[in-house]
Design an enzyme around this catalytic site. Structure first.
Site, short mmCIF file in Angstrom:
data_model
loop_
_atom_site.label_atom_id
_atom_site.label_comp_id
_atom_site.label_asym_id
_atom_site.label_seq_id
_atom_site.Cartn_x
_atom_site.Cartn_y
_atom_site.Cartn_z
N THR A 12 0.79 -1.22 0.00
CA THR A 12 0.00 0.00 0.00
C THR A 12 0.83 1.29 0.00
O THR A 12 0.71 2.12 -0.90
CB THR A 12 -0.95 -0.01 1.21
OG1 THR A 12 -1.86 -1.09 1.01
CG2 THR A 12 -1.72 1.29 1.35
P1 AMP Z 1 -1.87 -3.08 3.55
O1 AMP Z 1 -1.27 -3.60 4.82
O2 AMP Z 1 -0.82 -2.88 2.51
O3 AMP Z 1 -3.00 -3.92 3.10
O4 AMP Z 1 -2.44 -1.63 3.91
C1 AMP Z 1 -3.80 -1.26 3.84
C2 AMP Z 1 -4.18 -0.47 5.04
O5 AMP Z 1 -3.46 0.73 5.11
C3 AMP Z 1 -5.63 -0.03 5.05
O6 AMP Z 1 -6.46 -0.94 5.70
C4 AMP Z 1 -5.60 1.31 5.77
O7 AMP Z 1 -6.21 1.20 7.03
C5 AMP Z 1 -4.14 1.62 5.94
N1 AMP Z 1 -3.86 3.01 5.55
C6 AMP Z 1 -4.18 3.62 4.41
N2 AMP Z 1 -3.79 4.91 4.39
C7 AMP Z 1 -3.20 5.13 5.58
C8 AMP Z 1 -2.60 6.26 6.18
N3 AMP Z 1 -2.53 7.43 5.52
N4 AMP Z 1 -2.09 6.12 7.41
C9 AMP Z 1 -2.16 4.92 8.06
N5 AMP Z 1 -2.73 3.83 7.55
C10 AMP Z 1 -3.24 3.92 6.32
ZN ZN Z 2 -3.20 -1.38 -0.52
ZN ZN Z 3 -3.92 -4.61 1.72
#
Ligand code: AMP
Ligand code: ZN
Ligand code: ZN
Length: 420
Positions: free
Chosen positions: A77
């Protein structure tokens, strides 16, 4: 009597719907070239056909869509959002994963660590909102990784601390309220972020009814945004760029690789136990033995890399934040340890289908979405796949900004915009 009552009820209904739709909304006649960059986290490219979300379909039909967008490696992400924003590969902007260790700063980074997320030292390059602010335009963000941080001393004029609990409707309505500012205060670059599809994909797998529901939910929230723009008579003028950061692959937790059976964890200083991109920091002098041990025991469903030995096409491996040893599984498999596996077993979760990302950026399951619609874009065009490093240049062109140096080129400018 009955007839009068019916007319009266109809009048009341009309009045209520007038109020609810805010017909007092005035048209915006002085809009400058404007971009709303929208991220639908984890929205795999094929969801558009698989789940048929009507608003996205309509925007794609009247705008430009890519067959798919190629995410950057690792397909996580934060690295990919910041690549979209800066045009730089993760290796070059420094957000190499959601979890990182920087040996010079001797500091850790993770998504939930607000202090780290807001520390400018982690964020290299120049994201589009900083480019815009530095050149006299106004930026506004209802979430996007990097917007909570002063980068090169600049943050968007309007920004929010990340809080995933804020309903998407509130995010959309706030964006619309920023459009209502007088022209000298009105932003020209907006960012908006929804996590629902990623959440459902992880929890239930890409093929689940829950994932379908999440796709249709974010689609209806995009309709809310579109309808709000329509009320302001700018729905054809505003340039919507809708992207995702990566796709999603299904897996069963039972098929995980139990990595701590393959080397002596006491030889490691630190291990980031992430299911898809596992970073190992060896103790002094232990790198070779850890690497050899894993290499000899790892099944063919995963790869172990040293920092400098990633395949060339990943454009990844020179950043000092990458651990000396990284294990990357293939889609369909994940990495775990004995303790986590045992807990999953106790909880009866080993055979529930789930979703993951973080794998090779060229596999079909990691394909991301790109749909663009608005005044600057051609209509009804489907373009060949391209990597997400090119979006920064596209946004600069639409906004008449001078780009900061980046890894992308002008291919999207040439293919997707009207006057090029
Ligand atoms: P991943 O672990 O790669 O699946 O990340 C996805 C998660 O990143 C989502 O569920 C969001 O809650 C989190 N996320 C997205 N944008 C932000 C941000 N600006 N700050 C903190 N967490 C975030
Ligand atoms: Zn993502
Ligand atoms: Zn994810």
């Amino acid at each position: 009597m009955r007839r009068t009552w019916l007319i009266f009820s109809a009048l009341i209904l009309i009045l209520i719907s007038f109020a609810a739709n805010g017909t007092a909304q005035s048209a915006i006649a002085d809009l400058k070239p404007t971009v709303v960059l929208i991220s639908l986290d984890g929205f795999r490219a094929d969801y558009l056909e698989k789940y048929d979300p009507p608003m996205l379909k309509k925007l794609a039909k009247n705008g430009v869509r890519a067959k798919w967008m190629i995410p950057s490696f690792p397909t996580k992400t934060f690295p990919n959002h910041y690549t979209v924003a800066t045009g730089l590969y993760p290796d070059n902007h420094g957000i190499i994963e959601n979890n990182m260790y920087d040996p010079e700063m001797d500091a850790l980074f993770s998504l939930g660590n607000r202090e780290a997320v807001q520390d400018p030292r982690w964020w290299g390059g120049e994201p589009i909102w900083v480019t815009a602010e530095k050149q006299g335009q106004t930026a506004a963000s209802f979430f996007f990784p990097g917007t909570e941080t002063e980068i090169k001393g600049v943050r968007p004029t309007y920004w929010k601390d990340y809080d995933g609990k804020i309903p998407n409707e509130v995010r959309v309505d706030t964006i619309l309220s920023w459009f209502d500012l007088p022209v000298e205060k009105r932003p020209t670059i907006f960012t908006l972020y929804f996590s629902d599809v990623d959440d459902a994909g992880h929890g239930f797998s890409p093929d689940s009814p829950e994932n379908k529901a999440a796709v249709l939910k974010v689609d209806s929230e995009l309709k809310r945004l579109y309808d709000g723009l329509k009320k302001r008579r700018i729905e054809k003028k505003v340039n919507l760029i809708i992207v995702s950061d990566h796709g999603m692959a299904s897996y069963k937790p039972r098929d995980a690789i139990i990595l701590d059976e393959m080397f002596n964890v006491n030889d490691a200083e630190k291990i980031f136990w992430v299911s898809e991109f596992t970073q190992i920091f060896p103790k002094e002098g232990m790198e070779e033995s850890i690497y050899r041990s894993i290499k000899s025991k790892l099944p063919a469903t995963a790869n172990v890399y040293r920092r400098n030995e990633f395949p060339e096409r990943f454009n990844f491996g020179s950043n000092k934040r990458i651990a000396p040893i990284v294990v990357v599984p293939n889609a369909g498999t994940t990495i775990t340890n004995r303790e986590r596996f045992a807990k999953m077993e106790r909880d009866g979760n080993l055979d529930k289908m789930r979703g993951a990302h973080g794998f090779d950026n060229l596999i079909p399951e990691m394909r991301a979405t790109f749909i663009a619609h608005g005044k600057a874009f051609r209509k009804g065009l489907t373009i060949e796949p391209f990597q997400n490093i090119h979006i920064y240049n596209l946004m600069c062109e639409i906004l008449n900004l001078k780009c900061a140096p980046n890894d992308g080129d002008d291919r999207l400018v040439k293919i997707s915009l009207k006057k090029h």
